[in-house]
Design a protein around this motif. Structure first.
Motif, mmCIF file in Angstrom:
data_model
loop_
_atom_site.group_PDB
_atom_site.id
_atom_site.type_symbol
_atom_site.label_atom_id
_atom_site.label_comp_id
_atom_site.label_asym_id
_atom_site.label_seq_id
_atom_site.Cartn_x
_atom_site.Cartn_y
_atom_site.Cartn_z
ATOM 1 N N GLU A 12 -4.938 0.482 -1.240
ATOM 2 C CA GLU A 12 -3.520 0.656 -1.527
ATOM 3 C C GLU A 12 -3.081 -0.342 -2.591
ATOM 4 O O GLU A 12 -3.375 -1.538 -2.505
ATOM 5 C CB GLU A 12 -2.683 0.474 -0.259
ATOM 6 N N LYS A 13 -2.381 0.148 -3.593
ATOM 7 C CA LYS A 13 -1.949 -0.702 -4.704
ATOM 8 C C LYS A 13 -0.816 -1.635 -4.293
ATOM 9 O O LYS A 13 -0.730 -2.766 -4.759
ATOM 10 C CB LYS A 13 -1.512 0.176 -5.889
ATOM 11 N N GLN A 14 0.091 -1.139 -3.446
ATOM 12 C CA GLN A 14 1.229 -1.945 -3.027
ATOM 13 C C GLN A 14 0.932 -2.531 -1.650
ATOM 14 O O GLN A 14 0.725 -1.815 -0.689
ATOM 15 C CB GLN A 14 2.499 -1.097 -2.993
ATOM 16 N N THR A 15 0.916 -3.863 -1.586
ATOM 17 C CA THR A 15 0.522 -4.514 -0.344
ATOM 18 C C THR A 15 1.682 -4.596 0.641
ATOM 19 O O THR A 15 2.794 -4.958 0.289
ATOM 20 C CB THR A 15 0.009 -5.934 -0.627
ATOM 21 N N SER A 16 1.389 -4.250 1.863
ATOM 22 C CA SER A 16 2.349 -4.371 2.950
ATOM 23 C C SER A 16 1.574 -4.193 4.230
ATOM 24 O O SER A 16 0.433 -3.715 4.216
ATOM 25 C CB SER A 16 3.441 -3.293 2.848
ATOM 26 N N GLY A 17 2.133 -4.601 5.344
ATOM 27 C CA GLY A 17 1.564 -4.322 6.649
ATOM 28 C C GLY A 17 0.067 -4.472 6.778
ATOM 29 O O GLY A 17 -0.488 -5.573 6.661
ATOM 30 N N ILE A 18 -0.618 -3.356 7.018
ATOM 31 C CA ILE A 18 -2.053 -3.381 7.283
ATOM 32 C C ILE A 18 -2.866 -3.879 6.083
ATOM 33 O O ILE A 18 -3.787 -4.683 6.265
ATOM 34 C CB ILE A 18 -2.543 -1.999 7.760
ATOM 35 N N PRO A 19 -2.584 -3.445 4.828
ATOM 36 C CA PRO A 19 -3.327 -4.015 3.701
ATOM 37 C C PRO A 19 -3.208 -5.542 3.624
ATOM 38 O O PRO A 19 -4.191 -6.237 3.348
ATOM 39 C CB PRO A 19 -2.686 -3.338 2.488
ATOM 40 N N MET A 20 -2.003 -6.065 3.891
ATOM 41 C CA MET A 20 -1.825 -7.515 3.876
ATOM 42 C C MET A 20 -2.644 -8.165 4.985
ATOM 43 O O MET A 20 -3.261 -9.225 4.797
ATOM 44 C CB MET A 20 -0.349 -7.870 4.058
ATOM 45 N N TYR A 21 -2.653 -7.529 6.139
ATOM 46 C CA TYR A 21 -3.429 -8.036 7.278
ATOM 47 C C TYR A 21 -4.911 -8.132 6.933
ATOM 48 O O TYR A 21 -5.543 -9.183 7.131
ATOM 49 C CB TYR A 21 -3.205 -7.096 8.459
ATOM 50 N N VAL A 22 -5.470 -7.062 6.391
ATOM 51 C CA VAL A 22 -6.905 -7.045 6.083
ATOM 52 C C VAL A 22 -7.233 -8.057 4.991
ATOM 53 O O VAL A 22 -8.172 -8.858 5.126
ATOM 54 C CB VAL A 22 -7.353 -5.630 5.667
ATOM 55 N N ARG A 23 -6.457 -8.058 3.927
ATOM 56 C CA ARG A 23 -6.727 -8.964 2.814
ATOM 57 C C ARG A 23 -6.621 -10.431 3.245
ATOM 58 O O ARG A 23 -7.524 -11.242 2.969
ATOM 59 C CB ARG A 23 -5.736 -8.690 1.681
#
Length: 371
Positions: A12-23
């Motif tokens: 996902e290009k825009q970070t939020s929620g789950i992408p932020m968690y994983v990163r």
């Protein structure tokens, strides 16, 4: 030990929620663990750099759709790579992976059971089909709050499962800044030339922007503030968008859309009050991010939110616009309360770090991997 990770959220290009968690969690794991090997699996390639030398990617599936790839191709990849533990980062495990491979499953929330009307129909049914088998396959279920653990037991009721609550962290970019400097930056970027209230969340029903707008409308004549809404466009928001467009106070409502990571802390710091009227959260980053930026918080008194914010926020009933409006008015009109909430908020936010989250996850990986 070799640990496989579902890194599809990183596409996902825009970070939020789950992408932020994983990163954030992968970066923190890299800082504390040089012993284990991590394989980052995705059906398609992603641009996020590897966080450490003991991390590598594997992508390039024949299957176009991620959920199908997870259940068909991925089990063979895990067998070929001799993975010991597989971490499902977003509610799903490859149900047919070999039995000796231990499954660690993160369940962020169960909104599809608690508030199904707030979801897209397609996502609702996909989640209802694939999450229960994943929960039953997992050797360890990780949730972001005790509330979510209770929801897993209530809605799915897995038998003989190890369940652990592992709270999330607040990123290092969220800290107290000079308010005037932040206000100037937000004015230059978004044209807001007035004191403002802020909310952050995808523009979809669960975030309750409709309830916040109606609450703001009740007190707009009593305060000088505007209302700024940060969050990428979601779904089922046409009616409230039209309601805002036809409102007499439409010029005081700012729908900012997605705000980049480097600007978001400035938006928090520039605001006079952060309002989080969400109807349901498995954890909820924004209230803690606001607290870390020294901003008083008004938040919902439902789901995991009281568990996360503790005694550092003014709690209101998100289903009652008057309750929200009264909470907002009380805080913005009481300087001593603002100061108290800011002090409590800074202490509360400091309890949540990605280092703590990574430490706990690594213990889980090692315990299940060596069992």
């Amino acid at each position: 030990m070799r640990i496989g990770v579902d890194t599809r959220p990183l596409r996902e290009k825009q970070t939020s929620g789950i992408p932020m968690y994983v990163r954030s969690l992968l970066e923190s794991l890299a800082s504390i663990d040089s012993k284990n090997e991590y394989i980052l699996y995705c059906h398609k390639d992603f641009n996020t750099p590897l966080p450490g030398p003991n991390f590598r990617k594997r992508s390039g599936a024949l299957t176009r759709f991620g959920n199908i790839w997870m259940q068909t191709e991925l089990p063979f990849w895990l067998k070929q790579d001799r993975v010991d533990v597989f971490w499902g980062t977003q509610h799903v495990l490859p149900v047919f992976m070999e039995k000796h491979i231990k499954g660690v499953l993160t369940v962020h929330d169960l909104v599809q059971y608690a508030f199904p009307d707030t979801m897209k129909m397609k996502n609702l049914w996909i989640n209802k089909i694939i999450i229960p088998p994943s929960v039953h396959r997992a050797d360890v279920i990780v949730a972001e709050s005790n509330w979510t653990i209770a929801d897993v037991k209530k809605f799915i009721n897995p038998k003989n499962k190890i369940m652990k609550t592992v709270y999330l962290g607040v990123g290092p970019t969220f800290f107290s800044r000079d308010k005037e400097t932040s206000r100037k930056k937000i004015k230059e970027q978004y044209g807001i030339d007035a004191p403002f209230l802020l909310t952050v969340g995808t523009f979809e029903p669960r975030k309750n922007i409709a309830g916040l707008f109606r609450a703001f409308s009740l007190i707009a004549d009593k305060i000088p503030h505007h209302l700024a809404v940060v969050g990428q466009k979601g779904w089922k928001n046409k009616k409230i968008t039209e309601e805002i467009s036809g409102s007499r106070i439409k010029n005081r409502i700012h729908l900012l859309g997605f705000v980049p990571d480097d600007i978001l802390p400035e938006a928090y710091s520039a605001s006079d009050l952060f309002v989080f009227p969400s109807l349901y959260e498995g954890f909820g980053f924004p209230p803690l991010e606001a607290m870390a930026c020294a901003v008083p918080v008004v938040a919902s008194n439902v789901s995991s939110i009281p568990e996360v914010v503790g005694d550092a926020a003014m709690l209101v009933n998100p289903h009652d616009a008057r309750s929200i409006s009264e909470g907002i008015l009380k805080v913005v009109s009481t300087p001593t309360l603002q100061k108290d909430l800011v002090e409590r908020g800074l202490k509360q936010a400091s309890l949540f770090t990605w280092k703590k989250t990574a430490d706990e996850m690594l213990k889980i990986f090692e315990q299940v991997g060596n069992s």
